[in-house]
Motif scaffolding. Structure first.
Motif, mmCIF file in Angstrom:
data_model
loop_
_atom_site.group_PDB
_atom_site.id
_atom_site.type_symbol
_atom_site.label_atom_id
_atom_site.label_comp_id
_atom_site.label_asym_id
_atom_site.label_seq_id
_atom_site.Cartn_x
_atom_site.Cartn_y
_atom_site.Cartn_z
ATOM 1 N N ALA A 1 16.147 8.982 0.269
ATOM 2 C CA ALA A 1 15.546 8.946 -1.067
ATOM 3 C C ALA A 1 15.998 7.724 -1.863
ATOM 4 O O ALA A 1 16.348 7.846 -3.047
ATOM 5 N N HIS B 1 13.737 7.251 -5.013
ATOM 6 C CA HIS B 1 13.450 8.399 -5.874
ATOM 7 C C HIS B 1 14.189 8.288 -7.205
ATOM 8 O O HIS B 1 15.310 7.785 -7.277
ATOM 9 N N GLY C 1 9.049 13.454 -6.524
ATOM 10 C CA GLY C 1 9.647 12.140 -6.653
ATOM 11 C C GLY C 1 10.851 12.081 -7.566
ATOM 12 O O GLY C 1 11.458 11.027 -7.734
ATOM 13 N N ASN D 1 8.080 12.325 -2.725
ATOM 14 C CA ASN D 1 6.829 11.772 -3.239
ATOM 15 C C ASN D 1 5.684 12.084 -2.300
ATOM 16 O O ASN D 1 5.863 12.065 -1.094
#
Length: 254
Positions: free
Chosen positions: A67, A70, A104, A254
């Motif tokens: 991530a 993110h 997200g 996401n």
């Protein structure tokens, strides 16, 4: 004593494995750049470690869990009962639990003995990250968070999956009588020889999850202890306050 088989940067709770669109992890103390006493993956902003070290450690952690791009939301925790619903990144103040349904966006809590609890509502695709020390546990912050998820998202127990993360273990969490008396008898133990009291925070928070109606088979519990596994996790108590912090995070990809 349970031991880590690999000196990994993080643990991915198996209870969330059936949900490929979900990101959930708790960090260890391995794989970072911080020197002692924060060695090495200190992710805590409110420590005496340098900001550049923490920033690099966080970059490594978020990359390791897949991530890196993110957004992330957290709070300066105060051992209180306030819960924040957020749809944007940021570092807020005064909240000990966060909830969101925004893809997200990862939400997380920092710990170094207190209990991190991660929750996923699989029907409404909503998540929670909770910080529960003994005060938060006594104040039923897990129950309050689930109640707010029910109000905010329509969350129901049968669709919830939860993880109780690595924290101080019962045999290490010695407390005074003024703390012990606030817990139910099944959650505390008094040593017959020393008269000292000990509290089981994992069990106490698990009781709140099942009390809401979440099936036992939908609850995962870390087998690790911040004290007994201090070489793998930070412990504020074992290291006399001079230590780093772990992160427990959860969110929808996401």
């Amino acid at each position: 004593m349970t031991e880590l088989t690999v000196a990994s940067l993080h643990i991915s709770p198996a209870i969330f494995d059936p949900f490929p669109g979900l990101i959930a992890a708790e960090s260890t103390r391995h794989g970072g750049v911080s020197p002692a006493p924060f060695s090495s993956l200190n992710l805590g902003i409110n420590t005496d470690d340098s900001q550049s070290n923490v920033d690099e450690n966080r970059r490594r952690f978020f990359t390791a869990i897949g991530a890196p791009a993110h957004a992330f939301a957290s709070s300066y925790q105060v051992h209180g009962m306030k819960i924040l619903y957020t749809v944007e990144a940021g570092r807020f103040e005064g909240y000990d639990a966060l909830i969101t349904d925004k893809p997200g966006l990862l939400i997380g809590v920092t710990v170094a003995d207190c209990v991190p609890i991660l929750i996923y509502d699989s029907k409404h695709r909503a998540v929670a990250a909770i910080h529960a020390g003994w005060r938060g546990t006594v104040g039923s912050i897990v129950t309050k968070t689930l109640d707010q998820m029910k109000q905010q998202f329509g969350t129901s127990a049968e669709h919830c999956y939860a993880y109780i993360g690595t924290c101080i273990d019962e045999c290490s969490f010695e407390v005074g009588a003024e703390v012990a008396e606030q817990f139910e008898s099944e959650l505390k133990r008094v040593d017959a020889e020393t008269g000292k009291g000990y509290i089981d925070l994992k069990r106490a928070n698990a009781n709140q999850l099942t009390g809401f109606g979440i099936p036992v088979e939908q609850i995962g519990v870390s087998p690790f202890s911040t004290v007994l596994n201090n070489s793998d996790f930070f412990s504020h108590r074992a290291e006399h306050g001079q230590t780093g912090r772990m992160l427990a995070v959860i969110g929808l990809a996401n």
